[in-house]
Enzyme design. Structure first.
Site, mmCIF file in Angstrom:
data_model
loop_
_atom_site.group_PDB
_atom_site.id
_atom_site.type_symbol
_atom_site.label_atom_id
_atom_site.label_comp_id
_atom_site.label_asym_id
_atom_site.label_seq_id
_atom_site.Cartn_x
_atom_site.Cartn_y
_atom_site.Cartn_z
ATOM 1 N N TYR A 168 12.828 -4.237 1.076
ATOM 2 C CA TYR A 168 11.847 -4.010 2.138
ATOM 3 C C TYR A 168 12.529 -3.835 3.494
ATOM 4 C CZ TYR A 168 7.744 -5.127 5.068
ATOM 5 O OH TYR A 168 6.735 -5.114 6.001
ATOM 6 N N LYS A 184 12.496 -0.581 5.972
ATOM 7 C CA LYS A 184 11.822 -0.728 7.259
ATOM 8 C C LYS A 184 12.730 -0.426 8.446
ATOM 9 C CE LYS A 184 7.564 -1.642 6.283
ATOM 10 N NZ LYS A 184 6.553 -0.591 6.587
#
Length: 242
Positions: free
Chosen positions: A106, A110
């Site tokens: 993640y 991001k």
């Protein structure tokens, strides 16, 4: 949205494929005739310590959080160029900016969308397309019960919604900004450099020389860069263009 008196059209295609993103954009064009705003908010979590993280958990999260924004923005981009107007908002995260245990997949995606924003702002501004990013902290369905009860009450979604609405509006005139927001706190986040060192061109560099100067290289961030790559570029050395 409709119950509140607005107009909305849904689409269930996945942003993880270029064809799916094209169909999402086509659904908006068919319904409204143009696309003015893209908010890349699709996402889910597959948290796990890196040693136990599967390839599928890496590919799935990167597919949604990085490829999704690229594919969907790509699908809307030509129309925005043609009409001379657009607003694109990338959704980053503090997990990418500062790290968080169990979120290598993640966090990597991001922070990558910040890189996409930095490049897209250069291409979009001449067409009236502004590209910004937010790093929100809020109580969402994806967050589940990560936060305690008191924190959930403070991490209201409307803090984030107000920021997104501004960045998506005609009133916003900035591009390439990364705004961190949550619990009523708003700030612009930046990637910073230290003062660093600048060695003469004829320096015979080796590992020992780097070791001697490493404390200066690894110094505190500053806002005016005397020796930065940006300063070098300003002197006329330009990066290669692909």
């Amino acid at each position: 949205i409709r119950n509140a008196g607005g107009n909305a059209t849904g689409n269930a295609d996945s942003v993880t494929t270029a064809d799916g993103a094209e169909r999402i954009a086509r659904a908006a064009l068919d319904a409204y005739g143009r696309i003015d705003i893209v908010i890349n908010n699709a996402g889910f979590l597959r948290d796990k310590s890196f040693g136990k993280m599967t390839v599928e958990e890496i590919d799935g999260v990167v597919g949604v959080h990085l490829l999704g924004p690229l594919y969907l923005t790509r699908a809307a981009w030509p129309g925005m160029q043609q009409q001379g107007y657009g607003r694109v908002i990338m959704v980053s995260s503090t997990s990418g900016l500062y790290g968080n245990f169990g979120q290598v997949n993640y966090g990597a995606a991001k922070l990558a969308v910040v890189g996409a924003m930095n490049a897209l702002k250069e291409e979009g501004e001449r067409y009236g397309i502004l590209v910004n990013a937010i790093a929100p902290l809020a109580q969402t369905i994806a967050a589940g019960e990560i936060f305690d009860v008191a924190s959930r009450a403070a991490l209201r979604l409307d803090w984030i919604v107000a920021l997104v609405c501004y960045l998506a509006s005609e009133e916003c005139t900035t591009t390439g900004r990364l705004i961190h927001a949550g619990a009523g706190y708003y700030t612009r986040a930046r990637i910073a450099e230290s003062e660093g060192i600048s060695l003469p061109a004829d320096t015979q560099v080796d590992m020992d020389l780097i070791a001697r100067h490493y404390d200066a290289i690894d110094g505190p961030p500053v806002t005016t860069y005397r020796n930065s790559s940006a300063a070098v570029l300003a002197k006329g050395i330009k990066p290669a263009r692909g």
